[in-house]
Design a protein around this motif. Structure first.
Motif, PDB file in Angstrom:
ATOM      1  N   TYR A   7       9.510  18.855  -8.794  1.00 27.75           N
ATOM      2  CA  TYR A   7       9.929  17.085  -9.405  1.00 27.75           C
ATOM      3  C   TYR A   7       8.321  17.111  -9.859  1.00 27.75           C
ATOM      4  N   ILE A  11       5.375  15.649 -12.346  1.00 26.91           N
ATOM      5  CA  ILE A  11       4.537  14.328 -12.892  1.00 26.91           C
ATOM      6  C   ILE A  11       3.619  14.505 -13.271  1.00 26.91           C
ATOM      7  N   LEU A  14       3.417  15.359 -16.732  1.00 32.57           N
ATOM      8  CA  LEU A  14       3.506  14.161 -17.392  1.00 32.57           C
ATOM      9  C   LEU A  14       1.964  13.222 -17.299  1.00 32.57           C
TER      10      LEU A  14
ATOM     11  N   LEU B 300      10.525   5.218  -6.128  1.00 25.22           N
ATOM     12  CA  LEU B 300       9.367   6.016  -7.021  1.00 25.22           C
ATOM     13  C   LEU B 300       9.531   7.523  -7.656  1.00 25.22           C
ATOM     14  N   ALA B 301      10.876   8.242  -7.078  1.00 27.14           N
ATOM     15  CA  ALA B 301      11.083   9.041  -7.626  1.00 27.14           C
ATOM     16  C   ALA B 301      10.871   9.238  -8.874  1.00 27.14           C
ATOM     17  N   LEU B 302      12.425   7.485  -9.015  1.00 26.40           N
ATOM     18  CA  LEU B 302      12.599   8.460 -10.405  1.00 26.40           C
ATOM     19  C   LEU B 302      11.502   6.767 -11.623  1.00 26.40           C
ATOM     20  N   LEU B 304       8.270   6.711 -11.190  1.00 26.67           N
ATOM     21  CA  LEU B 304       7.374   7.218 -11.513  1.00 26.67           C
ATOM     22  C   LEU B 304       7.593   8.031 -12.935  1.00 26.67           C
ATOM     23  N   LEU B 305       9.005   8.606 -12.871  1.00 22.93           N
ATOM     24  CA  LEU B 305       9.040   9.935 -13.826  1.00 22.93           C
ATOM     25  C   LEU B 305       9.851   9.342 -15.274  1.00 22.93           C
ATOM     26  N   PHE B 307       8.718   5.926 -15.880  1.00 24.53           N
ATOM     27  CA  PHE B 307       6.812   5.001 -15.996  1.00 24.53           C
ATOM     28  C   PHE B 307       6.524   6.446 -17.261  1.00 24.53           C
ATOM     29  N   LEU B 308       6.398   7.483 -16.624  1.00 27.61           N
ATOM     30  CA  LEU B 308       5.516   8.302 -17.384  1.00 27.61           C
ATOM     31  C   LEU B 308       5.999   8.940 -18.569  1.00 27.61           C
ATOM     32  N   SER B 309       7.107   8.964 -18.846  1.00 28.55           N
ATOM     33  CA  SER B 309       7.432   9.409 -19.741  1.00 28.55           C
ATOM     34  C   SER B 309       8.149   8.482 -20.894  1.00 28.55           C
TER      35      SER B 309
END
Lengths: 108, 385
Positions: A7, A11, A14, B300-302, B304-305, B307-309
């Protein structure tokens, strides 16, 4: 710990891609301001242009800055316009916080 | 290492509910794509418009009659040049032309033939009657090229033939897409506009700081006029592209509402399974801080993923793919809409603002209910669930 490492790697990839694209964007915009803008400004100056040629369907969408003051929002200030492009302009009518009523003094 | 282990547990916890996690991730990413696309596109167009149009007239004076724009007498130039601070006044001649053949509107713009050649023009500017330069959109709609002939119907319903001496390059589409440029004299003849009238007057001033004062003086000198300053002109474009108030966001408001409902649903309570999980964790020795850290990592895990994608997808859609969805909405009913290739005016501040407005609310909506459950007695939590 495989999941967390995978993960974090994802990140990081990305984030790097986004930072790279943002850097590219800043470089491109700086190049535009240095090289592309003078030619466009010359064009605007020589032809004395005032507006963008984005929406050509009506006078007030072709030249929003030159249009009659009441042109868009023809029904009321918050109404969606007849033309979809007109709806992109936020209505910004005067909203005074105080009002003053002036009346003629009655003749004795 | 402790944080890594909690992250590992948080990811395992998310993957235990793959359907729900995927649904939230897709909706969250879509919401970021929409918000970021609107932000990127409008910011790029707004900056491009304001920087380019800053080269235009400092002040435009229109005549109004019965609340509408009227042709202004050229004799007003004499009054305006007498105002202290005014450097020059130039009558502008321009107007519109509806082309029944293609169902498009063109803007016919007159110019001073003494002007220099333009680097964004393929060919040369027209010099005499019977010549014109056209925008790429006009050339495309009429299927004509350099040195071809453009036939337009004048005010007297007579067809006039113009030789195309120049076609504006596509880099200038945003400014010239629908333009037909010709010298002022022939344009007056085409429109049947007398020499004593002009569409409006462009005023040049010595000191840009005095523009507003001069505008006030013009208004006093010509009471039936409407001076439009360059700052008003640029403000119009700020309003036009204002990303907060627009139809694009209105159209996507249903997606935003759906996401808000989802976040609200999460914020107002945990499911029975989630409460039991928190109870068990506390019973086996996790303290409240650990539980909160776990929920923070889940959120945060969800986030961040997503937001960045979302930002990456929006970037590609707007700056490389030519805004396939938003472009259509921006186009409206415009027939000659230029291909959108906005210059990317993006900085880390914009991205930071977007991150703050999307990540913080979602993480808060994940942590707050977990905090409520974590501070209660584990036995009570498990019995209640």
């Amino acid at each position: 710990m495989i999941r967390s490492r995978a993960y974090l790697c994802l990140i990081a990839v990305l984030l790097t891609a986004l930072a790279g694209l943002t850097g590219w964007a800043q470089k491109t915009s700086a190049t535009f301001l240095a090289d592309g803008l003078p030619a466009r400004r010359q064009l605007v100056s020589v032809l004395s242009l005032t507006d963008l040629a984005l929406w050509t369907e009506a006078r007030y969408t072709r030249h929003p800055s030159m249009a009659d003051l009441f042109s868009p929002f023809q029904d009321h200030p918050g109404a969606f316009d007849h033309f979809p492009a007109g709806s992109l302009m936020a209505p910004a009518g005067p909203r005074p916080e105080t009002t003053m009523h002036i009346r003629r003094v009655a003749q004795p | 290492m402790r944080y890594l282990k909690i992250l590992e547990y948080a990811l395992a916890s998310l993957l235990r509910r793959p359907g729900k996690t995927c649904a939230i991730l897709v909706v969250y990413t879509l919401m970021i794509v929409v918000l970021a696309s609107v932000l990127f596109l409008t910011q790029a167009l707004k900056t491009e418009a304001t920087t380019m149009l800053a080269g235009g007239p400092q002040l435009v004076v229109q005549k109004t009659m019965a609340g509408r724009h009227e042709l202004i007498p050229v004799s007003a130039v004499e009054k305006l040049v007498e105002i202290p601070g005014v450097k020059a006044v130039k009558p502008r001649v321009w107007g519109y032309y509806y082309d029944a053949l293609t169902g498009t509107n063109y803007t016919l713009q007159g110019f001073d033939t003494l002007a220099n050649e333009l680097s964004l023009l393929n060919g040369r500017l027209p010099r005499e009657e019977g010549e014109c330069a056209i925008g790429a959109g006009v050339a495309r709609s009429r299927l004509i090229h350099l040195q071809d002939e453009l036939i337009l119907i004048d005010y007297d319903n007579i067809g006039r033939i113009f030789t195309v001496t120049g076609v504006f390059v596509s880099a200038a589409d945003l400014l010239t897409q629908d333009l037909v440029v010709m010298p002022e004299g022939p344009l007056r003849q085409f429109f049947g506009m007398p020499d004593s009238l002009a569409t409006d007057l462009a005023v040049e001033v010595y000191n840009p700081n005095e523009v507003d004062t001069i505008a006030n003086k013009i208004k006093r000198s010509l009471p039936d006029s409407r001076p439009i300053t360059q700052s008003e002109l640029l403000r119009t474009y700020h309003a036009v592209f204002d990303w907060r108030g627009g139809m694009m966001l209105a159209l996507f408001s249903s997606a935003l509402m759906a996401f808000c409902i989802l976040a609200w649903d999460k914020a107002t309570g945990l499911s029975a399974g989630e409460r039991r999980e928190i109870g068990i964790l506390k019973a086996v020795g996790w303290d409240t801080g650990d539980v909160l850290l776990l929920k923070l990592w889940e959120g945060l895990a969800l986030s961040l993923l997503a937001f960045l994608s979302g930002c990456l997808i929006a970037f590609i859609l707007v700056f490389w793919w030519g805004t396939p969805v938003l472009g259509g909405i921006l186009r409206g009913w415009s027939v000659l809409f230029p291909a959108l290739r906005p210059t990317p005016f993006i900085d880390f501040y914009q991205l930071g603002t977007l991150a703050f407005l999307t990540i913080i609310p979602y993480v808060a909506s994940t942590v707050i209910p977990a905090w409520r459950a974590a501070v209660t007695d584990p036995d009570e939590v498990m019995r209640a669930s």
